[in-house]
Design an enzyme around this catalytic site. Structure first.
Site, short mmCIF file in Angstrom:
data_model
loop_
_atom_site.label_atom_id
_atom_site.label_comp_id
_atom_site.label_asym_id
_atom_site.label_seq_id
_atom_site.Cartn_x
_atom_site.Cartn_y
_atom_site.Cartn_z
N HIS A 55 0.88 -1.26 -0.04
CA HIS A 55 0.10 -0.20 -0.02
C HIS A 55 0.90 1.23 -0.07
CE1 HIS A 55 -2.36 -2.98 2.32
NE2 HIS A 55 -3.14 -2.51 1.72
N ASP A 58 2.63 1.88 3.37
CA ASP A 58 3.34 0.75 3.90
C ASP A 58 4.81 1.33 3.64
OD1 ASP A 58 1.30 -0.76 4.27
OD2 ASP A 58 1.44 -1.73 2.55
N MET A 89 2.45 -5.85 -7.97
CA MET A 89 1.27 -5.13 -7.61
C MET A 89 1.49 -4.13 -6.49
SD MET A 89 -1.18 -5.23 -4.65
CE MET A 89 -1.41 -6.66 -3.92
N GLU A 182 -11.02 -6.48 -4.83
CA GLU A 182 -10.72 -7.46 -3.84
C GLU A 182 -11.95 -7.34 -2.87
OE1 GLU A 182 -7.43 -7.67 -1.71
OE2 GLU A 182 -8.26 -8.69 -0.09
N LYS A 184 -14.81 -8.52 0.15
CA LYS A 184 -14.72 -8.87 1.70
C LYS A 184 -16.04 -8.65 2.19
CE LYS A 184 -12.18 -9.07 5.93
NZ LYS A 184 -11.21 -8.18 6.85
N GLU A 218 -9.65 -13.41 -2.22
CA GLU A 218 -8.93 -13.70 -0.91
C GLU A 218 -9.27 -14.76 -0.32
OE1 GLU A 218 -6.87 -10.78 1.50
OE2 GLU A 218 -7.47 -11.85 3.19
N HIS A 221 -11.79 -14.29 2.89
CA HIS A 221 -12.83 -13.26 2.67
C HIS A 221 -14.01 -13.95 2.07
CE1 HIS A 221 -9.87 -9.56 2.50
NE2 HIS A 221 -9.53 -10.22 3.56
N ASP A 246 -5.14 -13.37 -3.55
CA ASP A 246 -4.76 -13.21 -2.13
C ASP A 246 -4.74 -14.41 -1.42
OD1 ASP A 246 -5.33 -9.84 -1.08
OD2 ASP A 246 -3.74 -10.60 -2.42
N ASP A 256 -11.77 -12.00 9.99
CA ASP A 256 -10.38 -12.61 8.85
C ASP A 256 -9.30 -12.69 9.67
OD1 ASP A 256 -9.17 -10.35 6.49
OD2 ASP A 256 -9.31 -12.36 6.77
N ASP A 258 -6.55 -14.19 8.23
CA ASP A 258 -5.19 -14.16 7.47
C ASP A 258 -4.22 -15.24 7.88
OD1 ASP A 258 -5.51 -10.46 7.33
OD2 ASP A 258 -6.42 -12.12 5.90
N ASP A 288 -1.45 -12.76 1.30
CA ASP A 288 -1.91 -11.72 2.07
C ASP A 288 -2.33 -12.38 3.56
OD1 ASP A 288 -4.45 -9.29 1.90
OD2 ASP A 288 -2.77 -9.47 3.26
C1 DIG Z 1 -6.90 -7.24 2.93
O1 DIG Z 1 -7.14 -8.41 2.57
C2 DIG Z 1 -6.63 -6.34 1.89
C3 DIG Z 1 -5.44 -5.11 2.11
O2 DIG Z 1 -4.34 -5.78 2.62
C4 DIG Z 1 -5.01 -4.76 0.68
O3 DIG Z 1 -5.44 -3.38 0.26
C5 DIG Z 1 -5.25 -5.79 -0.18
C6 DIG Z 1 -4.14 -6.25 -1.11
O4 DIG Z 1 -4.02 -7.50 -1.45
N1 DIG Z 1 -5.96 -6.99 0.63
MN MN Z 2 -6.05 -9.07 0.69
MN MN Z 3 -8.04 -10.77 5.02
#
Ligand code: DIG
Ligand code: MN
Ligand code: MN
Length: 388
Positions: A55, A58, A89, A182, A184, A218, A221, A246, A256, A258, A288
């Site tokens: 990002h 970051d 990316m 993406e 969620k 993802e 998600h 992701d 979530d 992760d 991710d």
């Molecule tokens: C969360 O799953 C999102 C953020 O971390 C980011 O914007 C995106 C990038 O993979 N995934």
């Molecule tokens: Mn993500």
């Molecule tokens: Mn996530």
């Protein structure tokens, strides 16, 4: 089992925010010291990763001066060169700063909506400067708790106008970005607009440049919504819209998590990897995910190595699945039919319509076909547990 050494050709990537996650959660402060982007690039390269993603914030703090930005980006670009890492990316943080408390592109305040577009354009510039060709949009704050606060149809229109504007910006700058949306279902908002990858696949066709826009599903998600991730990705892949992915893991519908890829949903992720490899998905395998809050920095690198290792284990198991004579013979039996049956191609003509309508089927006989799925699935379990 050998060939589990990650290589650049595997295209494994991590976000700076993943291995850089300091262990903060909604109920506790960080448990780890920050890790600099240069250290992340170095350590991931040593583990066999192909690239890093980020990002905007970051890498460059939101209030950094132009000189500070240039210094940070210069050091980062040098590290990428020193350690042979790419940046496939980039994305924008449109969720951390309080200004986005009611959304970014879908904020009720038009000033915030425009600020979000400005911030994204600048982040697109930064991503292009380090070679990113995929741009992810995760609308973590695009949603609501109180639906009285926002007309959901209006919010979708606001999101669309931002996406159309940014597609035009990418074209005008010659960035050649592929945008990946993406989804969620919730968290951090009570409900997030476009809650699933399927929702985005429906939305993309309403854009001015649908050919530029795909999805970034993802694992966790979709599983938060109780969906089968392998099926979700199959639809995106089949539609030619899997622009990024992701990878992580999740213990079913809950917050979530992760988690490290392959640490929980082993069978579903085995079929996912088998499909990505066999359907020639060309994009990055992006993790991710982040280490357990209880890990120290060494544990972070164990986490990163584990993500890549599990992917390669599933890839090797997929090879063995395809070479397994008993599995393949069962699949042949399951997919067999009466040799005397003459199928009618379902490419419409009036003649074919009449042919199909006039075909005679013996329902009772059709219903007797044997389907040894218990045996087939047990062979998959044996394979995954190393018993065959
Ligand atoms: C969360 O799953 C999102 C953020 O971390 C980011 O914007 C995106 C990038 O993979 N995934
Ligand atoms: Mn993500
Ligand atoms: Mn996530």
């Amino acid at each position: 089992m050998n060939n589990l050494q990650p290589k650049k050709e595997h295209k494994f990537t991590f976000g700076l925010w993943t291995v850089g996650n300091p262990g903060r959660d909604p109920f506790g402060e960080p448990t780890r010291q920050p890790i600099s982007p240069v250290t992340i690039v170095k350590r991931l390269s040593e583990l066999g990763a192909y690239g890093v993603n980020f990002h905007d914030n970051d890498l460059v703090p939101i209030d950094a001066s132009a000189a500070e930005r240039d210094k940070i980006v210069g050091e980062f670009k040098k590290a990428l060169g020193d350690y042979g890492m790419t940046v496939p990316m980039a994305t924008t943080n449109l969720f951390s700063d309080p200004v986005f408390k009611d959304g970014a592109f879908t904020s009720n305040d038009p000033r915030v909506r425009l600020y979000a577009v400005q911030k994204t354009m600048r982040a697109m510039d930064l991503g292009a400067e380090v070679g990113a060709k995929i741009y992810v949009f995760w609308g973590g704050r695009e949603g609501a708790e109180a639906d009285a606060s926002k007309d959901a149809c209006e919010a979708i229109k606001w999101f669309r106008e931002a996406m159309n504007f940014l597609c035009e910006y990418s074209i005008s700058q010659g960035y050649d970005y592929k945008f990946a949306l993406e989804a969620k279902p919730n968290e951090p908002r009570g409900d997030i607009y476009f809650p699933s990858t399927g929702a985005y696949l429906g939305f993309i066709n309403t854009l001015d440049h649908p050919e530029m826009v795909g999805v970034n599903p993802e694992v966790g998600h979709e599983q938060m919504a109780g969906l089968n991730f392998y099926h979700v990705v199959a639809q995106a892949l089949e539609a030619g819209k899997l622009f990024h992915i992701d990878l992580n893991d999740q213990k079913g519908p809950r917050f979530d998590q992760d988690l490290r890829f392959g640490s929980e949903g082993i069978k579903n992720l085995f079929f996912l990897v088998k499909m990505l490899e066999e359907k020639s998905y060309e994009g990055p395998r992006h993790f991710d995910a982040h280490a357990y809050r209880s890990e120290d920095e060494e544990g972070v690198w164990d986490f990163a190595a584990g993500c890549m290792r599990n992917y390669l284990i599933f890839k090797e198991k997929a090879r063995r699945f395809n070479e397994d004579k008993e599995i393949q013979s069962l699949l042949a039996e399951i997919r067999s039919t009466d040799p005397a049956f003459e199928p009618v191609p379902l490419k419409f003509t009036k003649v074919r319509a009449e042919q199909v309508k006039s075909m005679r089927f013996n329902r009772a006989e059709l219903a007797t076909k044997r389907l040894p799925y218990e045996k087939l699935d047990q062979l998959v379990i044996d394979l995954l547990l190393g018993v065959r």
